[in-house]
Motif scaffolding. Structure first.
Motif, PDB file in Angstrom:
ATOM      1  N   ALA A 251       0.838  -1.192   0.000  1.00  0.00           N
ATOM      2  CA  ALA A 251       0.000   0.000   0.000  1.00  0.00           C
ATOM      3  C   ALA A 251       0.878   1.248   0.000  1.00  0.00           C
ATOM      4  N   GLU A 252       0.409   2.302  -0.597  1.00  0.00           N
ATOM      5  CA  GLU A 252       1.064   3.603  -0.546  1.00  0.00           C
ATOM      6  C   GLU A 252       1.066   4.041   0.910  1.00  0.00           C
ATOM      7  N   ILE A 253       2.179   4.557   1.421  1.00  0.00           N
ATOM      8  CA  ILE A 253       2.200   4.915   2.836  1.00  0.00           C
ATOM      9  C   ILE A 253       1.567   6.282   3.104  1.00  0.00           C
ATOM     10  N   ALA A 254       1.357   7.081   2.059  1.00  0.00           N
ATOM     11  CA  ALA A 254       0.665   8.355   2.275  1.00  0.00           C
ATOM     12  C   ALA A 254      -0.785   8.069   2.659  1.00  0.00           C
ATOM     13  N   TRP A 255      -1.310   8.867   3.550  1.00  0.00           N
ATOM     14  CA  TRP A 255      -2.721   8.764   3.914  1.00  0.00           C
ATOM     15  C   TRP A 255      -3.472   9.718   3.001  1.00  0.00           C
ATOM     16  N   GLN A 256      -4.326   9.196   2.165  1.00  0.00           N
ATOM     17  CA  GLN A 256      -5.068  10.002   1.199  1.00  0.00           C
ATOM     18  C   GLN A 256      -6.231  10.690   1.919  1.00  0.00           C
ATOM     19  N   THR A 257      -5.887  11.739   2.657  1.00  0.00           N
ATOM     20  CA  THR A 257      -6.855  12.417   3.517  1.00  0.00           C
ATOM     21  C   THR A 257      -8.013  13.031   2.746  1.00  0.00           C
ATOM     22  N   ALA A 258      -7.810  13.373   1.485  1.00  0.00           N
ATOM     23  CA  ALA A 258      -8.891  13.963   0.688  1.00  0.00           C
ATOM     24  C   ALA A 258     -10.040  12.977   0.483  1.00  0.00           C
ATOM     25  N   ARG A 259      -9.794  11.680   0.624  1.00  0.00           N
ATOM     26  CA  ARG A 259     -10.855  10.675   0.486  1.00  0.00           C
ATOM     27  C   ARG A 259     -11.804  10.676   1.679  1.00  0.00           C
ATOM     28  N   MET A 260     -11.396  11.340   2.759  1.00  0.00           N
ATOM     29  CA  MET A 260     -12.243  11.409   3.951  1.00  0.00           C
ATOM     30  C   MET A 260     -12.966  12.758   3.949  1.00  0.00           C
ATOM     31  N   ALA A 261     -14.122  12.784   3.279  1.00  0.00           N
ATOM     32  CA  ALA A 261     -14.922  14.000   3.183  1.00  0.00           C
ATOM     33  C   ALA A 261     -15.441  14.384   4.573  1.00  0.00           C
ATOM     34  N   PRO A 262     -15.845  15.647   4.757  1.00  0.00           N
ATOM     35  CA  PRO A 262     -16.386  16.063   6.050  1.00  0.00           C
ATOM     36  C   PRO A 262     -17.486  15.104   6.534  1.00  0.00           C
ATOM     37  N   GLY A 263     -17.374  14.706   7.783  1.00  0.00           N
ATOM     38  CA  GLY A 263     -18.322  13.763   8.368  1.00  0.00           C
ATOM     39  C   GLY A 263     -17.854  12.321   8.336  1.00  0.00           C
ATOM     40  N   SER A 264     -16.789  12.028   7.575  1.00  0.00           N
ATOM     41  CA  SER A 264     -16.235  10.668   7.568  1.00  0.00           C
ATOM     42  C   SER A 264     -15.700  10.356   8.960  1.00  0.00           C
ATOM     43  N   LEU A 265     -15.755   9.075   9.307  1.00  0.00           N
ATOM     44  CA  LEU A 265     -15.398   8.655  10.661  1.00  0.00           C
ATOM     45  C   LEU A 265     -14.483   7.443  10.620  1.00  0.00           C
ATOM     46  N   MET A 266     -13.466   7.453  11.489  1.00  0.00           N
ATOM     47  CA  MET A 266     -12.610   6.294  11.688  1.00  0.00           C
ATOM     48  C   MET A 266     -12.518   6.056  13.195  1.00  0.00           C
ATOM     49  N   VAL A 267     -12.801   4.823  13.622  1.00  0.00           N
ATOM     50  CA  VAL A 267     -12.734   4.486  15.045  1.00  0.00           C
ATOM     51  C   VAL A 267     -11.627   3.458  15.240  1.00  0.00           C
ATOM     52  N   MET A 268     -10.722   3.764  16.166  1.00  0.00           N
ATOM     53  CA  MET A 268      -9.610   2.884  16.509  1.00  0.00           C
ATOM     54  C   MET A 268      -9.782   2.427  17.955  1.00  0.00           C
ATOM     55  N   GLU A 269      -9.441   1.149  18.196  1.00  0.00           N
ATOM     56  CA  GLU A 269      -9.472   0.614  19.549  1.00  0.00           C
ATOM     57  C   GLU A 269      -8.046   0.279  19.966  1.00  0.00           C
ATOM     58  N   GLU A 270      -7.660   0.761  21.137  1.00  0.00           N
ATOM     59  CA  GLU A 270      -6.353   0.434  21.687  1.00  0.00           C
ATOM     60  C   GLU A 270      -6.504  -0.684  22.696  1.00  0.00           C
ATOM     61  N   GLU A 271      -5.390  -1.369  22.959  1.00  0.00           N
ATOM     62  CA  GLU A 271      -5.397  -2.399  24.002  1.00  0.00           C
ATOM     63  C   GLU A 271      -5.951  -1.783  25.284  1.00  0.00           C
ATOM     64  N   GLY A 272      -6.681  -2.572  26.038  1.00  0.00           N
ATOM     65  CA  GLY A 272      -7.256  -2.061  27.271  1.00  0.00           C
ATOM     66  C   GLY A 272      -8.621  -1.444  27.079  1.00  0.00           C
ATOM     67  N   GLY A 273      -9.114  -1.432  25.839  1.00  0.00           N
ATOM     68  CA  GLY A 273     -10.470  -0.961  25.588  1.00  0.00           C
ATOM     69  C   GLY A 273     -10.643   0.528  25.382  1.00  0.00           C
ATOM     70  N   ARG A 274      -9.578   1.270  25.145  1.00  0.00           N
ATOM     71  CA  ARG A 274      -9.695   2.702  24.854  1.00  0.00           C
ATOM     72  C   ARG A 274     -10.093   2.871  23.395  1.00  0.00           C
ATOM     73  N   PHE A 275     -11.136   3.678  23.144  1.00  0.00           N
ATOM     74  CA  PHE A 275     -11.603   3.946  21.791  1.00  0.00           C
ATOM     75  C   PHE A 275     -11.321   5.399  21.436  1.00  0.00           C
ATOM     76  N   LEU A 276     -10.771   5.621  20.235  1.00  0.00           N
ATOM     77  CA  LEU A 276     -10.546   6.964  19.715  1.00  0.00           C
ATOM     78  C   LEU A 276     -11.258   7.099  18.379  1.00  0.00           C
ATOM     79  N   SER A 277     -12.135   8.085  18.289  1.00  0.00           N
ATOM     80  CA  SER A 277     -12.866   8.353  17.046  1.00  0.00           C
ATOM     81  C   SER A 277     -12.260   9.580  16.381  1.00  0.00           C
ATOM     82  N   HIS A 278     -11.957   9.457  15.098  1.00  0.00           N
ATOM     83  CA  HIS A 278     -11.390  10.537  14.310  1.00  0.00           C
ATOM     84  C   HIS A 278     -12.455  10.969  13.304  1.00  0.00           C
TER      85      HIS A 278
END
Length: 180
Positions: free
Chosen positions: A19-46
């Motif tokens: 995969a290309e290592i650049a993050w194609q941020t333009a593909r994430m239009a306003p309102g797009s959401l990404m949720v990441m879970e860390e060990e221990g159950g911490r959730f971060l929503s971007h």
């Protein structure tokens, strides 16, 4: 004609490129959401908020469901390189020229903390079969190492990070992406 068919077959059976290592941020239009879970159950929503002064703005929230707490915002260029972060309290951290997270090879940058303290960093990033691996050095030597598995748009699927000052290792995985 036979050479064209052989070339087509060779292309269809070839190992896929990383995969290309650049993050194609333009593909994430306003309102797009990404949720990441860390060990221990911490959730971060971007949450993508769109362009702001030529940069892409993402707001970050901790928690899940209706218990989300705003923790800050970050601003990236079109390759997903962070250039500025703002804490929930309004403290601004700048990365000059940018944080070097999506740049292959050796990359140097300066963290300008909210109190004006300037901290030089060097980061080495290598492309891997599934994404990237990196090491970062600061004023006192090796600061952190890590790796990310990326999708075809350069968005993190999962990864890990080790803080060499504290010895703490953190794993994360994407549990949701909703593009608009």
């Amino acid at each position: 004609m036979r050479a064209q068919i052989l070339a087509l077959l060779a292309g269809l059976t070839a190992t896929p490129l990383p995969a290309e290592i650049a993050w194609q941020t333009a593909r994430m239009a306003p309102g797009s959401l990404m949720v990441m879970e860390e060990e221990g159950g911490r959730f971060l929503s971007h949450v993508a908020r769109g362009r702001d002064a030529g940069l892409f703005r993402f707001d970050t929230y901790e928690g899940k469901g209706e218990t989300l707490v705003y923790v800050g915002s970050y601003f990236t260029n079109d390759r997903g390189e962070t250039v500025r972060g703002v804490s929930a309290e309004g403290q601004v951290t700048r990365y000059v020229p940018y944080r070097c997270a999506r740049t292959l090879g050796m990359c140097s940058y300066v963290i300008v903390h909210s109190d004006g303290f300037r901290e030089s960093r060097e980061r080495v990033t290598q492309e891997t079969a599934l994404g990237l691996a990196w090491k970062e050095w600061g004023l006192d030597g090796l600061v952190a190492t890590g790796a990310l598995e990326l999708d075809r748009f350069g968005v993190a699927r999962k990864g890990w990070r080790k803080d060499h000052r504290s010895g703490k290792k953190t794993r994360s995985r994407r549990i949701l992406i909703a593009l608009r």
